[in-house]
Design a protein around this motif. Structure first.
Motif, PDB file in Angstrom:
ATOM      1  N   ARG A  28       0.835  -1.213   0.000  1.00 38.05           N
ATOM      2  CA  ARG A  28       0.000   0.000   0.000  1.00 38.05           C
ATOM      3  C   ARG A  28       0.864   1.255   0.000  1.00 38.05           C
ATOM      4  O   ARG A  28       0.557   2.237  -0.677  1.00 38.05           O
ATOM      5  CB  ARG A  28      -0.942  -0.007   1.200  1.00 38.05           C
ATOM      6  CG  ARG A  28      -2.121  -0.912   1.002  1.00 38.05           C
ATOM      7  CD  ARG A  28      -3.176  -0.708   2.085  1.00 38.05           C
ATOM      8  NE  ARG A  28      -3.891  -1.943   2.252  1.00 38.05           N
ATOM      9  CZ  ARG A  28      -3.709  -2.801   3.245  1.00 38.05           C
ATOM     10  NH1 ARG A  28      -2.852  -2.548   4.204  1.00 38.05           N
ATOM     11  NH2 ARG A  28      -4.404  -3.913   3.295  1.00 38.05           N
ATOM     12  N   HIS A  29       1.944   1.228   0.780  1.00 35.20           N
ATOM     13  CA  HIS A  29       2.849   2.380   0.833  1.00 35.20           C
ATOM     14  C   HIS A  29       3.502   2.617  -0.540  1.00 35.20           C
ATOM     15  O   HIS A  29       3.614   3.760  -0.991  1.00 35.20           O
ATOM     16  CB  HIS A  29       3.910   2.171   1.914  1.00 35.20           C
ATOM     17  CG  HIS A  29       4.886   3.292   2.013  1.00 35.20           C
ATOM     18  ND1 HIS A  29       4.549   4.532   2.487  1.00 35.20           N
ATOM     19  CD2 HIS A  29       6.193   3.363   1.663  1.00 35.20           C
ATOM     20  CE1 HIS A  29       5.598   5.320   2.443  1.00 35.20           C
ATOM     21  NE2 HIS A  29       6.606   4.639   1.936  1.00 35.20           N
ATOM     22  N   ALA A  30       3.914   1.541  -1.196  1.00 31.36           N
ATOM     23  CA  ALA A  30       4.556   1.667  -2.511  1.00 31.36           C
ATOM     24  C   ALA A  30       3.587   2.241  -3.537  1.00 31.36           C
ATOM     25  O   ALA A  30       3.959   3.101  -4.341  1.00 31.36           O
ATOM     26  CB  ALA A  30       5.093   0.313  -2.977  1.00 31.36           C
ATOM     27  N   VAL A  31       2.340   1.801  -3.528  1.00 34.20           N
ATOM     28  CA  VAL A  31       1.339   2.324  -4.463  1.00 34.20           C
ATOM     29  C   VAL A  31       1.112   3.805  -4.199  1.00 34.20           C
ATOM     30  O   VAL A  31       1.075   4.617  -5.125  1.00 34.20           O
ATOM     31  CB  VAL A  31       0.014   1.529  -4.362  1.00 34.20           C
ATOM     32  CG1 VAL A  31      -1.112   2.226  -5.113  1.00 34.20           C
ATOM     33  CG2 VAL A  31       0.200   0.112  -4.886  1.00 34.20           C
ATOM     34  N   ALA A  32       0.984   4.172  -2.926  1.00 34.82           N
ATOM     35  CA  ALA A  32       0.740   5.572  -2.575  1.00 34.82           C
ATOM     36  C   ALA A  32       1.919   6.462  -2.972  1.00 34.82           C
ATOM     37  O   ALA A  32       1.726   7.628  -3.320  1.00 34.82           O
ATOM     38  CB  ALA A  32       0.462   5.697  -1.080  1.00 34.82           C
ATOM     39  N   ALA A  69       8.549  -3.030  -6.387  1.00 31.88           N
ATOM     40  CA  ALA A  69       9.757  -2.493  -7.030  1.00 31.88           C
ATOM     41  C   ALA A  69       9.381  -1.620  -8.226  1.00 31.88           C
ATOM     42  O   ALA A  69       9.967  -0.550  -8.424  1.00 31.88           O
ATOM     43  CB  ALA A  69      10.674  -3.634  -7.470  1.00 31.88           C
ATOM     44  N   LEU A  70       8.411  -2.046  -9.016  1.00 35.22           N
ATOM     45  CA  LEU A  70       7.950  -1.248 -10.149  1.00 35.22           C
ATOM     46  C   LEU A  70       7.399   0.096  -9.666  1.00 35.22           C
ATOM     47  O   LEU A  70       7.703   1.138 -10.237  1.00 35.22           O
ATOM     48  CB  LEU A  70       6.882  -2.025 -10.921  1.00 35.22           C
ATOM     49  CG  LEU A  70       6.486  -1.525 -12.291  1.00 35.22           C
ATOM     50  CD1 LEU A  70       7.679  -1.491 -13.235  1.00 35.22           C
ATOM     51  CD2 LEU A  70       5.395  -2.414 -12.869  1.00 35.22           C
ATOM     52  N   VAL A  74      10.218   2.816 -10.570  1.00 39.27           N
ATOM     53  CA  VAL A  74       9.834   3.331 -11.882  1.00 39.27           C
ATOM     54  C   VAL A  74       8.742   4.390 -11.758  1.00 39.27           C
ATOM     55  O   VAL A  74       8.957   5.546 -12.088  1.00 39.27           O
ATOM     56  CB  VAL A  74       9.393   2.183 -12.826  1.00 39.27           C
ATOM     57  CG1 VAL A  74       8.945   2.725 -14.163  1.00 39.27           C
ATOM     58  CG2 VAL A  74      10.530   1.180 -13.005  1.00 39.27           C
ATOM     59  N   TYR A  75       7.574   3.990 -11.296  1.00 41.92           N
ATOM     60  CA  TYR A  75       6.439   4.923 -11.253  1.00 41.92           C
ATOM     61  C   TYR A  75       6.678   6.135 -10.369  1.00 41.92           C
ATOM     62  O   TYR A  75       6.113   7.199 -10.621  1.00 41.92           O
ATOM     63  CB  TYR A  75       5.170   4.226 -10.773  1.00 41.92           C
ATOM     64  CG  TYR A  75       4.660   3.139 -11.673  1.00 41.92           C
ATOM     65  CD1 TYR A  75       4.899   3.137 -13.042  1.00 41.92           C
ATOM     66  CD2 TYR A  75       3.913   2.097 -11.159  1.00 41.92           C
ATOM     67  CE1 TYR A  75       4.414   2.139 -13.851  1.00 41.92           C
ATOM     68  CE2 TYR A  75       3.417   1.095 -11.964  1.00 41.92           C
ATOM     69  CZ  TYR A  75       3.675   1.120 -13.303  1.00 41.92           C
ATOM     70  OH  TYR A  75       3.186   0.131 -14.099  1.00 41.92           O
ATOM     71  N   PRO A 129       7.217  -5.210 -21.787  1.00 44.97           N
ATOM     72  CA  PRO A 129       8.116  -5.980 -20.928  1.00 44.97           C
ATOM     73  C   PRO A 129       8.270  -5.245 -19.596  1.00 44.97           C
ATOM     74  O   PRO A 129       8.214  -4.019 -19.542  1.00 44.97           O
ATOM     75  CB  PRO A 129       9.436  -6.010 -21.706  1.00 44.97           C
ATOM     76  CG  PRO A 129       9.338  -4.901 -22.689  1.00 44.97           C
ATOM     77  CD  PRO A 129       7.892  -4.619 -22.928  1.00 44.97           C
ATOM     78  N   ILE A 130       8.460  -5.990 -18.550  1.00 48.10           N
ATOM     79  CA  ILE A 130       8.643  -5.392 -17.233  1.00 48.10           C
ATOM     80  C   ILE A 130      10.091  -4.937 -17.117  1.00 48.10           C
ATOM     81  O   ILE A 130      11.015  -5.719 -17.333  1.00 48.10           O
ATOM     82  CB  ILE A 130       8.312  -6.391 -16.102  1.00 48.10           C
ATOM     83  CG1 ILE A 130       6.872  -6.887 -16.234  1.00 48.10           C
ATOM     84  CG2 ILE A 130       8.565  -5.774 -14.734  1.00 48.10           C
ATOM     85  CD1 ILE A 130       5.814  -5.821 -16.115  1.00 48.10           C
ATOM     86  N   SER A 131      10.267  -3.681 -16.798  1.00 51.14           N
ATOM     87  CA  SER A 131      11.606  -3.128 -16.595  1.00 51.14           C
ATOM     88  C   SER A 131      11.599  -2.304 -15.327  1.00 51.14           C
ATOM     89  O   SER A 131      10.672  -1.530 -15.084  1.00 51.14           O
ATOM     90  CB  SER A 131      12.008  -2.245 -17.772  1.00 51.14           C
ATOM     91  OG  SER A 131      13.224  -1.594 -17.484  1.00 51.14           O
ATOM     92  N   TYR A 132      12.633  -2.464 -14.533  1.00 48.02           N
ATOM     93  CA  TYR A 132      12.757  -1.704 -13.290  1.00 48.02           C
ATOM     94  C   TYR A 132      13.718  -0.527 -13.453  1.00 48.02           C
ATOM     95  O   TYR A 132      14.014   0.166 -12.502  1.00 48.02           O
ATOM     96  CB  TYR A 132      13.195  -2.627 -12.149  1.00 48.02           C
ATOM     97  CG  TYR A 132      12.221  -3.765 -11.965  1.00 48.02           C
ATOM     98  CD1 TYR A 132      10.995  -3.553 -11.329  1.00 48.02           C
ATOM     99  CD2 TYR A 132      12.491  -5.027 -12.476  1.00 48.02           C
ATOM    100  CE1 TYR A 132      10.083  -4.572 -11.194  1.00 48.02           C
ATOM    101  CE2 TYR A 132      11.580  -6.055 -12.331  1.00 48.02           C
ATOM    102  CZ  TYR A 132      10.383  -5.828 -11.686  1.00 48.02           C
ATOM    103  OH  TYR A 132       9.469  -6.851 -11.557  1.00 48.02           O
TER     104      TYR A 132
END
Length: 147
Positions: A28-32, A69-70, A74-75, A129-132
């Motif tokens: 949740r913290h990462a999304v926020a 991690a994404l 990234v975001y 593709p997933i990239s970090y």
């Protein structure tokens, strides 16, 4: 002897419950932390149609370390957040939700994270593709969204 086994089992279950809870909190913290505007899938389709944009559908799970991690690597980057907010309609689809299950089955998604570029009608344009690495992510986004 059985009492010790019961106590050990109960402690083990408490430990597992604590680990699961911590994964949800971290997720949740990462999304926020991304600062991305989250749309429902239906809202994303409507906005994409109104603004002539693609939908970037992010199939993620709150408990998923790769999804975290994404989000964090990234975001959360300013240039990526700006690009996504300006040029795409971003939607995050929770892997384990009812909507997520239908979406996964429709697009044959086996595990999170998965990034799909969709048109406003929900047609698959490209699977990213997933990239970090932020620069590689942007390059993949450019290739996927090129006319």
């Amino acid at each position: 002897m059985p009492k010790k086994i019961l106590i050990a089992g109960a402690l083990f279950l408490l430990l597992i419950a604590g680990l699961v809870a911590s994964q949800f909190i971290l997720g949740r913290h990462a999304v926020a932390s991304t600062g991305l505007h989250h749309h429902s899938l239906e809202e994303a389709y409507r906005e994409a149609a109104a603004e002539s944009k693609y939908v970037l559908a992010d199939v993620s799970a709150i408990w998923c370390p790769n999804c975290r991690a994404l989000n964090k690597e990234v975001y959360a980057e300013d240039r990526i957040r700006q690009r996504l907010n300006n040029d795409f309609v971003y939607t995050r689809i929770e892997f384990g939700s009812v909507e997520g299950k239908r979406f996964r089955e429709h697009f044959d998604i086996q595990a999170p994270p998965a990034l799909l570029l969709l048109d406003a009608k929900g047609n698959l344009m490209h699977t990213l593709p997933i990239s970090y690495e932020p620069i590689e992510f942007l390059e993949n986004l450019d290739v996927a969204s090129a006319p």
